[in-house]
Design a protein around this motif. Structure first.
Motif, PDB file in Angstrom:
ATOM      1  N   THR A  52       0.431  -1.208   0.267  1.00 54.79           N
ATOM      2  CA  THR A  52       0.138  -0.520   0.186  1.00 54.79           C
ATOM      3  C   THR A  52       0.675   1.285  -0.015  1.00 54.79           C
ATOM      4  O   THR A  52       2.099   1.286   0.496  1.00 54.79           O
ATOM      5  CB  THR A  52      -0.888  -0.118   1.221  1.00 54.79           C
ATOM      6  N   SER A  53       0.366   2.565  -0.751  1.00 55.78           N
ATOM      7  CA  SER A  53       0.937   3.912  -0.436  1.00 55.78           C
ATOM      8  C   SER A  53       0.350   4.797   0.046  1.00 55.78           C
ATOM      9  O   SER A  53      -0.746   4.721  -0.194  1.00 55.78           O
ATOM     10  CB  SER A  53       1.608   3.893  -2.390  1.00 55.78           C
ATOM     11  N   GLY A  54       0.726   5.733   0.671  1.00 60.12           N
ATOM     12  CA  GLY A  54       0.063   6.963   1.269  1.00 60.12           C
ATOM     13  C   GLY A  54      -0.591   6.745   2.590  1.00 60.12           C
ATOM     14  O   GLY A  54      -0.287   5.156   3.094  1.00 60.12           O
ATOM     15  N   SER A 106      -7.294   4.796  -5.979  1.00 61.96           N
ATOM     16  CA  SER A 106      -6.493   4.677  -6.445  1.00 61.96           C
ATOM     17  C   SER A 106      -6.244   6.408  -7.088  1.00 61.96           C
ATOM     18  O   SER A 106      -6.924   7.043  -6.516  1.00 61.96           O
ATOM     19  CB  SER A 106      -6.352   3.992  -7.542  1.00 61.96           C
ATOM     20  N   ASP A 107      -4.628   6.205  -6.614  1.00 60.99           N
ATOM     21  CA  ASP A 107      -4.023   7.563  -5.682  1.00 60.99           C
ATOM     22  C   ASP A 107      -2.833   7.603  -7.533  1.00 60.99           C
ATOM     23  O   ASP A 107      -2.797   5.938  -8.034  1.00 60.99           O
ATOM     24  CB  ASP A 107      -2.536   8.291  -4.888  1.00 60.99           C
ATOM     25  N   CYS A 110       0.830   6.096  -7.032  1.00 61.48           N
ATOM     26  CA  CYS A 110       0.761   5.263  -5.907  1.00 61.48           C
ATOM     27  C   CYS A 110       1.088   4.015  -7.169  1.00 61.48           C
ATOM     28  O   CYS A 110       0.434   4.147  -8.000  1.00 61.48           O
ATOM     29  CB  CYS A 110      -0.907   4.931  -5.187  1.00 61.48           C
ATOM     30  N   CYS A 113      -1.708   1.107  -7.419  1.00 63.94           N
ATOM     31  CA  CYS A 113      -2.194   1.880  -7.475  1.00 63.94           C
ATOM     32  C   CYS A 113      -1.849   1.815  -9.504  1.00 63.94           C
ATOM     33  O   CYS A 113      -3.235   0.949 -10.436  1.00 63.94           O
ATOM     34  CB  CYS A 113      -2.780   3.319  -7.845  1.00 63.94           C
ATOM     35  N   LEU A 141      -1.366  11.802  -1.686  1.00 62.76           N
ATOM     36  CA  LEU A 141      -0.054  11.440  -1.781  1.00 62.76           C
ATOM     37  C   LEU A 141       0.354  13.292  -2.313  1.00 62.76           C
ATOM     38  O   LEU A 141       1.576  13.395  -2.841  1.00 62.76           O
ATOM     39  CB  LEU A 141       0.861  11.055  -3.069  1.00 62.76           C
ATOM     40  N   SER A 145      -0.730  14.593  -6.115  1.00 61.39           N
ATOM     41  CA  SER A 145      -1.983  13.831  -6.791  1.00 61.39           C
ATOM     42  C   SER A 145      -3.494  14.613  -6.694  1.00 61.39           C
ATOM     43  O   SER A 145      -4.236  13.803  -7.260  1.00 61.39           O
ATOM     44  CB  SER A 145      -1.995  13.056  -5.631  1.00 61.39           C
ATOM     45  N   GLY A 221      -4.737   3.869   2.975  1.00 57.55           N
ATOM     46  CA  GLY A 221      -3.352   4.154   1.662  1.00 57.55           C
ATOM     47  C   GLY A 221      -4.179   3.642   0.874  1.00 57.55           C
ATOM     48  O   GLY A 221      -5.807   3.020   0.504  1.00 57.55           O
ATOM     49  N   THR A 222      -3.268   3.612  -0.830  1.00 57.40           N
ATOM     50  CA  THR A 222      -4.255   3.246  -1.745  1.00 57.40           C
ATOM     51  C   THR A 222      -3.506   1.989  -2.395  1.00 57.40           C
ATOM     52  O   THR A 222      -2.309   2.381  -1.924  1.00 57.40           O
ATOM     53  CB  THR A 222      -4.426   3.740  -2.939  1.00 57.40           C
TER      54      THR A 222
END
Length: 260
Positions: A52-54, A106-107, A110, A113, A141, A145, A221-222
């Motif tokens: 995961t990001s963010g 989603s971002d 990312c 994503c 992010l 973003s 996160g995404t």
């Protein structure tokens, strides 16, 4: 090199190797579909997945305080989506008991994503009668973003969401006003209208709704997904997505929508 330094290097090497193994070995193991019911929202369940990001707020604990107006808007959005959760998730996808809906959060910046979005798009094209995807912008992010998410939603007002989404997901460039201007020209989108719509109440409302849904499902996160009534945090394999789709079809994904 003395024995003390050699020992320190060996220890550091072991730590690095152990971390690499933890990152690699799970992907080599058979995936198990283990689901945990959620108390809230009732009728949904979760599958904890991969990377995961963010989601990290650098201002937490530093005394930053939101205004009363912002808090009120967040609470209003939360109430709005909670009152009709499935409509907020899936909109007008045209689902049926046999056609399982997926809400994708989603971002654009990312990395996980970008991979998962491409896979979901391919799956939707390959299985149009079995699955449909509602795309939700969840910019976590930073400013680029947020700018990219607003531009994509503004482009949707001109019927260009998919092309904008695809270009933003694949470009190596960060979204800036200058980049978005060039992109609008490339895709034959009315730039003046695009800029105006980016700050429109409708676009702001869509972003508020996506953020509120993220709060409902406790996303950190995404990427994140809701497949029928199964909540997924993190990137997962196509195999696992297909397993969940099949399970949702067998068990009746819309049962949660009836009770919410």
């Amino acid at each position: 090199m003395d024995s003390g330094k050699r020992s320190t290097l060996v220890t550091l090497g072991a730590i690095v190797a152990g971390y690499a193994a933890l990152r690699t070995v799970p992907s080599l193991l058979p995936e198990k579909l283990e689901l945990e019911p959620l108390d809230n929202p009732d009728g949904f369940r979760k599958y904890v997945a991969g990377d995961t990001s963010g989601g990290f707020d650098p201002f937490v604990g530093l005394g930053t305080r939101e205004s009363d107006a912002v808090i009120a808007r967040k609470e209003a959005a939360l109430e709005r989506v909670s009152n009709n959760l499935c409509d907020a998730l899936y909109g007008e996808l045209g689902t049926s008991p046999a056609r399982v809906p997926i809400a994708s959060f989603s971002d654009y910046y990312c990395p996980y994503c970008r991979i998962q979005t491409e896979r979901l798009a391919e799956m939707t094209n390959a299985m149009p009668n079995e699955v449909a995807v509602a795309w939700h912008e969840l910019p976590l992010l930073g400013d680029s973003s947020n700018l990219a998410a607003k531009a994509a939603l503004a482009a949707k007002r001109q019927g260009a969401y998919v092309t904008f989404h695809e270009r933003l997901m694949t470009t190596p460039f960060q979204a800036t006003p200058e980049y978005l201007s060039r992109l609008a020209g490339d895709l034959r989108v009315d730039e003046e209208r695009l800029v105006a719509d980016m700050e429109s109440p409708e676009v702001v409302r869509e972003l508020e709704n996506s953020s509120a849904l993220a709060r409902v499902f406790a996303f950190v996160g995404t990427p994140a997904l809701v497949i029928g009534r199964t909540v997924v945090q993190g990137q997962i394999s196509d195999t696992m997505v297909r397993k969940i789709i099949e399970l949702e079809r067998e068990e009746g994904w819309n049962a949660a929508c009836v009770t919410v």
